[in-house]
Scaffold this active site. Structure first.
Site, PDB file in Angstrom:
ATOM      1  N   CYS A 125      29.671 -11.563  21.520  1.00  0.00           N
ATOM      2  CA  CYS A 125      30.576 -12.250  22.444  1.00  0.00           C
ATOM      3  C   CYS A 125      32.009 -11.752  22.261  1.00  0.00           C
ATOM      4  O   CYS A 125      32.709 -11.458  23.229  1.00  0.00           O
ATOM      5  CB  CYS A 125      30.497 -13.761  22.221  1.00  0.00           C
ATOM      6  SG  CYS A 125      31.366 -14.735  23.474  1.00  0.00           S
ATOM      7  N   CYS A 126      32.445 -11.620  21.009  1.00  0.00           N
ATOM      8  CA  CYS A 126      33.792 -11.121  20.740  1.00  0.00           C
ATOM      9  C   CYS A 126      33.953  -9.691  21.247  1.00  0.00           C
ATOM     10  O   CYS A 126      35.012  -9.320  21.755  1.00  0.00           O
ATOM     11  CB  CYS A 126      34.083 -11.165  19.243  1.00  0.00           C
ATOM     12  SG  CYS A 126      34.430 -12.803  18.580  1.00  0.00           S
ATOM     13  N   CYS A 208      39.037 -19.146  20.514  1.00  0.00           N
ATOM     14  CA  CYS A 208      38.343 -19.736  21.649  1.00  0.00           C
ATOM     15  C   CYS A 208      37.867 -21.144  21.310  1.00  0.00           C
ATOM     16  O   CYS A 208      37.542 -21.439  20.153  1.00  0.00           O
ATOM     17  CB  CYS A 208      37.147 -18.865  22.041  1.00  0.00           C
ATOM     18  SG  CYS A 208      37.615 -17.225  22.636  1.00  0.00           S
ATOM     19  N   CYS A 211      34.602 -21.791  19.304  1.00  0.00           N
ATOM     20  CA  CYS A 211      34.538 -21.152  17.987  1.00  0.00           C
ATOM     21  C   CYS A 211      35.681 -21.569  17.066  1.00  0.00           C
ATOM     22  O   CYS A 211      35.923 -20.929  16.038  1.00  0.00           O
ATOM     23  CB  CYS A 211      34.532 -19.638  18.140  1.00  0.00           C
ATOM     24  SG  CYS A 211      33.143 -19.007  19.107  1.00  0.00           S
ATOM     25  N   CYS A 235      37.451 -11.451  14.630  1.00  0.00           N
ATOM     26  CA  CYS A 235      36.810 -11.222  15.928  1.00  0.00           C
ATOM     27  C   CYS A 235      36.484  -9.755  16.153  1.00  0.00           C
ATOM     28  O   CYS A 235      35.750  -9.413  17.077  1.00  0.00           O
ATOM     29  CB  CYS A 235      37.695 -11.733  17.061  1.00  0.00           C
ATOM     30  SG  CYS A 235      39.311 -10.945  17.136  1.00  0.00           S
TER      31      CYS A 235
END
Length: 252
Positions: A125-126, A208, A211, A235
């Site tokens: 995702c990062c 985010c 997270c 990240c």
């Protein structure tokens, strides 16, 4: 300057980089930024998540070189307070605040990768929402300013003021590398600069929403509260491909 293996070598020698770091070490961040603005001009950009260090740098750049590009990576998952702070700083400081987005909506990501990728594979995702957009944005830049400091974590303890980032093909400048948390907040208060109110609510570091969580008795900056109880602490923006938290950065 495209991201490619044959461009991983620095255009400056390691001897020159070491000499510049030694020269910068006793000087303050404004002197470093002054050198950077004159050396790289329009090819220079600051990246920030609007943390205290980033705000300090924004304020200095607005004085040294008004109109300097200051960009943030919009993952579509930032805190509402972060977006508001962005707007406040954009209105107040004479810099060019630029939104950088990977072009992939959350719905599109869910279709391609499955729901809530940040819970199942936060590295992936990062990469999609931060590392890849950063790589694309820096493609035609020569230098990238960040707010990384040595006192932020053990992983960052050996941060150089100036380094070559082969994975992005740019020089990375950390003007606050040898500053302390106390110095950063002192500067913020002395110049009456706004900061994210979440810091007063137990959030030492903000990323985010899914997270990031508050930390009991949080005292200053730490990577606690990021990615829950996972081993992940970065990240991937400030780690090299192959590092524990940055291995995903090598993905296409």
């Amino acid at each position: 300057m495209a991201f490619a293996s044959d461009e991983s070598a620095s255009p400056w020698s390691s001897t020159r980089l070491a000499a510049l770091n030694a020269q910068f070490e006793p000087h303050g961040p404004k002197a470093i930024l002054n050198w950077a603005t004159h050396t790289f001009g329009e090819d220079l950009a600051q990246g920030t998540g609007f943390g205290p260090s980033g705000i300090v740098i924004m304020h200095m750049l607005a004085d040294l070189r008004p109109g300097t590009t200051v960009f943030y990576l919009d993952t579509d998952l930032l805190f509402p307070e972060t977006y508001k702070l962005c707007d406040d700083l954009d209105e107040r400081l004479d810099v060019d605040v630029t939104r950088v987005h990977g072009g992939l909506s959350l719905d599109e990501q869910a279709e391609q990768e499955g729901e809530e990728l940040w819970n199942r594979n936060p590295n992936r995702c990062c990469f999609l929402r931060k590392v890849k957009p950063l790589r694309n944005f820096l493609d035609d830049r020569r230098a990238w300013i960040t707010g990384v400091r040595r006192d932020q974590s053990e992983r960052r303890a050996d941060t150089d003021i100036l380094s070559w980032e082969g994975q992005y093909g740019v020089f990375k400048i950390n003007p606050l590398a040898n500053w302390t948390q106390k110095e950063v907040w002192k500067y913020l208060f002395e110049h009456d600069l706004p900061y994210n109110p979440k810091h007063d609510q137990g959030y030492p570091s903000l990323g985010c929403v899914p997270c990031t969580e508050p930390v009991d008795q949080a005292d200053g900056y730490s990577r606690e509260g990021r990615w829950g109880d996972r081993d992940k602490t970065e990240c991937g923006l400030h780690t090299s491909p192959g590092d524990e938290d940055g291995a995903h950065a090598a993905e296409s």
